[in-house]
Design a protein around this motif. Structure first.
Motif, short mmCIF file in Angstrom:
data_model
loop_
_atom_site.label_atom_id
_atom_site.label_comp_id
_atom_site.label_asym_id
_atom_site.label_seq_id
_atom_site.Cartn_x
_atom_site.Cartn_y
_atom_site.Cartn_z
N GLY A 1 106.90 126.49 77.46
CA GLY A 1 107.23 127.01 76.11
C GLY A 1 106.49 126.35 75.06
N LEU A 2 106.02 125.38 74.92
CA LEU A 2 105.11 124.88 74.12
C LEU A 2 103.90 125.73 73.71
CD1 LEU A 2 104.70 122.49 72.25
CD2 LEU A 2 103.41 121.34 74.21
N LEU B 1 113.63 119.54 73.14
CA LEU B 1 114.00 118.16 72.81
C LEU B 1 112.70 117.47 72.46
CD1 LEU B 1 116.38 117.62 75.95
CD2 LEU B 1 116.74 118.21 73.42
N ARG B 2 111.42 117.80 72.92
CA ARG B 2 110.27 117.10 72.75
C ARG B 2 110.19 116.65 71.28
NH1 ARG B 2 104.43 117.76 71.45
NH2 ARG B 2 104.97 119.39 69.90
N ALA C 1 110.81 112.77 72.54
CA ALA C 1 109.52 112.13 72.68
C ALA C 1 108.73 111.85 71.43
CB ALA C 1 108.76 113.11 73.55
N THR C 2 109.45 110.96 70.42
CA THR C 2 108.50 110.64 69.22
C THR C 2 109.01 109.38 68.85
OG1 THR C 2 108.34 111.21 67.12
CG2 THR C 2 110.25 112.06 68.00
N LEU C 3 108.34 108.68 68.08
CA LEU C 3 108.20 107.25 67.78
C LEU C 3 109.28 107.39 66.54
CD1 LEU C 3 105.13 105.13 67.58
CD2 LEU C 3 107.31 104.57 68.95
N THR D 1 110.26 115.25 82.42
CA THR D 1 109.38 114.62 81.60
C THR D 1 109.79 114.29 80.27
OG1 THR D 1 107.86 115.92 82.94
CG2 THR D 1 107.05 114.42 81.16
N ILE D 2 110.49 115.15 79.59
CA ILE D 2 110.74 114.88 78.00
C ILE D 2 112.04 113.70 78.11
CG2 ILE D 2 111.95 115.86 76.26
CD1 ILE D 2 109.22 116.77 76.34
N VAL D 3 112.75 113.81 79.01
CA VAL D 3 113.91 112.95 78.97
C VAL D 3 113.39 111.66 79.43
CG1 VAL D 3 115.94 112.29 80.04
CG2 VAL D 3 115.86 114.48 79.34
#
Lengths: 309, 312
Positions: free
Chosen positions: A223-224, A239-240, A244-246, B133-135
């Motif tokens: 998708g990315l 969701l990324r 998945a981020t600070l 992977t994301i989770v």
């Protein structure tokens, strides 16, 4: 097998064996804790009060039970629209995957037909040589797959590995006598495949559904790379940006939704924090449920595939 | 089925006959052939842009040839060493630490005598494998957060300062490897458990009669049985030494850990797709593929010579 276990039960264990069992018991207690605790923590935090989490009070059980996080996620539109996208992509992709894999695996399981080894070679080569990210991207773009939802359905929908597992399964689990009997009755390959092979392949279909389904549901990268339109994004790609981020992006869709319920920015950040746990529960739920349902078949099927494959 | 007649048929004739007999089989396997043609073989055609200067308007075929220019540029680039070192170190360390764990788990699980408990353990340790992977990355960011993560609460409880692990270059590799073991070790036992199930029970019985302890049985029955399977897995893993889990590293990368998390796959993604340097990054991708293939051949040959175990 049965009697083997019975025999061993009757044996009196020596002191050193009893020490071994003790060590084994401790080993599995620790290891199971390591596997289960992070998942458990996510679950209890998702129903705890946002400030209790930030204060570090949520460790063994939910503290100040609250559904603030789930409420906030309910209102988060992009989450649900991408959730629906993922369902559509995964469902259609798994149907195609199973159809293509099973028909092909059946053909390749026939002991001989001309060109079989060449076709087999054709499949195996793809395990060792790939175009790589960029050449694949450019070729797919030329074929019109860029920003096309079809790419989410088709890309990666057949894996050589699953193909081999399915072929081994058919070879070892469907007796050749059945084919000979059907052939004597004048059945064609089509008839034999649909009337005999397919009904006998429930286990491998379940295994393929889990493998393909989970891989598709969990994939964020396709998708990315291939989608430009956010409305086409699957769940994981969305969701990324959240998980998945600070830093929490204060201007993003996510934070705007979260701050609707909050009195101030600090409160919004806390709600965003607890929402992350809820999002993990909601996005991983379908996969775990699928695994739980298929688990009975899964164990059997995977063993067969891995042993002979 | 074919060539039942006494006389020899010519090749085209035989081919036509076999099509008559087997056209349904060909038709059944055709969708898979088409799939791999489009998604695996056509991209191979795209590799040529590694030797060209790709221009979108001219397309893959029309762009001018430049020979090995991109390869030379990559070998001379100042980050070449860092990329190769990071990629190799991450993968070698990961292989070293991750590889033995499933073997240990399988051997220990094989000694759990209570059958229902054994099944429960088995079912549970597979679960992390199904997490995306994301989770997984999300859980790492949450648990390791310096302000609200459980790890730092534990550190504070014993009087230590909180650390922002995800921004530490030195913490990146341990986090990557440990989380990888957590996610895949349980699932990877399947292969080894299947191998152990195949052991002839009379071997254990003979050992029992000789008064062997469990530890001795593991050492002289279980472990030797697992060696061929383990070698097979090892050879396959060696073929991935330059192509690590790019998807995972990409979402674990922060501005703080770039010195260690900058690996080839992520570089190809960011520079290739982010900055549009298609030809240059295709060359890097091709280089990685070639090295991986050579590695697999090399390890396969060594293993075949020394232990007579190989993939091909």
């Amino acid at each position: 097998m049965e009697s083997g276990i019975g025999n061993r039960n009757r044996i009196r264990y020596s002191a050193s064996d009893r020490v071994f069992f003790l060590i084994n018991g401790i080993f599995w207690t620790v290891f199971m804790f390591i596997i289960v605790y992070p998942l458990y923590l996510v679950c209890i935090a998702s129903v705890s009060d946002p400030s209790a989490i930030v204060a570090g009070k949520v460790i063994w059980r939910p503290v100040d039970f609250s559904l603030v996080g789930y409420n906030a996620v309910m209102k988060y539109q992009e989450f649900w629209s991408s959730y629906l996208n993922s369902f559509i992509y995964t469902f259609s992709s798994v149907i195609i995957s199973i159809a293509v894999t099973l028909t092909g695996a059946y053909a390749m399981s026939r002991p001989r037909f001309p060109g079989k080894s060449a076709i087999n070679m054709y499949f195996v080569i793809t395990m060792f040589f790939s175009g790589g990210l960029i050449p694949t991207f450019l070729v797919m773009k030329d074929l019109g797959f860029y920003n096309n939802p079809l790419v989410m359905v088709l890309m990666g929908c057949v894996s050589v590995w699953n193909f081999m597992v399915a072929r081994t399964y058919i070879q070892t689990n469907i007796p050749e006598e059945l084919y000979e009997a059907s052939a004597l009755d004048g059945a064609t390959h089509f008839q034999y495949f649909f009337r005999v092979v397919l009904p006998l392949s429930k286990t491998i279909i379940a295994v393929l559904a889990v493998y393909y389904g989970v891989a598709k549901w969990n994939d964020y990268f396709t998708g990315l790379v291939y989608l430009k339109n956010r409305s086409l994004y699957p769940l994981q790609t969305v969701l990324r940006e959240i998980l998945a981020t600070l830093q929490v992006d204060m201007t993003g869709d996510f934070m705007t939704t979260m701050s609707d319920d909050a009195a101030n920015i600090a409160e919004a950040t806390r709600i965003a924090n607890v929402s992350k746990y809820c999002i993990i529960v909601l996005s991983t739920g379908p996969v775990v449920i699928l695994y739980a349902f298929m688990q009975k078949y899964f164990e059997k099927g995977v063993m067969i595939g891995s042993l002979k494959g | 089925m074919t060539g039942t007649g006494g006389r020899k048929r010519s090749l085209p004739e035989r081919f036509a006959r076999s099509l008559q007999n087997h056209w349904q089989l060909y038709l059944l396997v055709l969708p898979a052939i088409i799939y791999f043609f489009i998604f695996n073989y056509l991209p191979l055609y795209g590799i040529q842009i590694a030797f060209k200067d790709y221009k979108a308007v001219k397309g893959i075929a029309g762009s001018p040839w430049v020979g090995l220019k991109h390869f030379q540029q990559f070998f001379k680039a100042y980050y070449f060493n860092r990329l190769i070192t990071n990629t190799l170190l991450l993968n070698i360390l990961n292989l070293l630490f991750s590889f033995p764990v499933p073997i240990l788990l399988a051997v220990m699980l094989n000694q759990v005598r209570h059958q229902r408990l054994k099944r429960t353990i088995q079912t549970t340790i597979y679960v992390p494998y199904f997490i995306s992977t994301i989770v997984l990355a999300g859980m790492l960011y949450i648990f390791l957060s310096p302000s609200s993560g459980i790890f730092n609460f534990a550190r504070q409880a014993i009087g230590l300062q909180p650390i922002d692990y995800m921004s530490q270059a030195s913490a990146f590799r341990p986090i990557y490897i440990i989380s990888n073991i957590w996610q895949t070790a349980g699932y990877s036992t399947i292969l080894y458990i299947a191998t152990l199930t195949g052991i002839d029970p009379s071997l254990y019985e003979a050992a029992d009669i000789d008064g062997a302890s469990i530890f001795q049985k593991i050492r002289s029955i279980d472990l030797p049985t697992l060696v061929p399977t383990a070698m097979m897995v090892f050879i396959l893993d060696c073929g991935k030494l330059l192509s690590s889990n790019t998807n995972k590293v990409l979402v674990m990368q922060t501005s703080g850990n770039i010195p260690t998390s900058d690996i080839l796959g992520v570089y190809v993604y960011t520079v290739g797709l982010g900055q549009g340097q298609f030809s240059y990054t295709s060359a890097i991708g091709l280089f990685v593929n070639v090295i991986n293939f050579v590695m697999i051949l090399l390890v396969n040959t060594i293993s075949k010579k020394s232990a007579d175990i190989g993939l091909f």
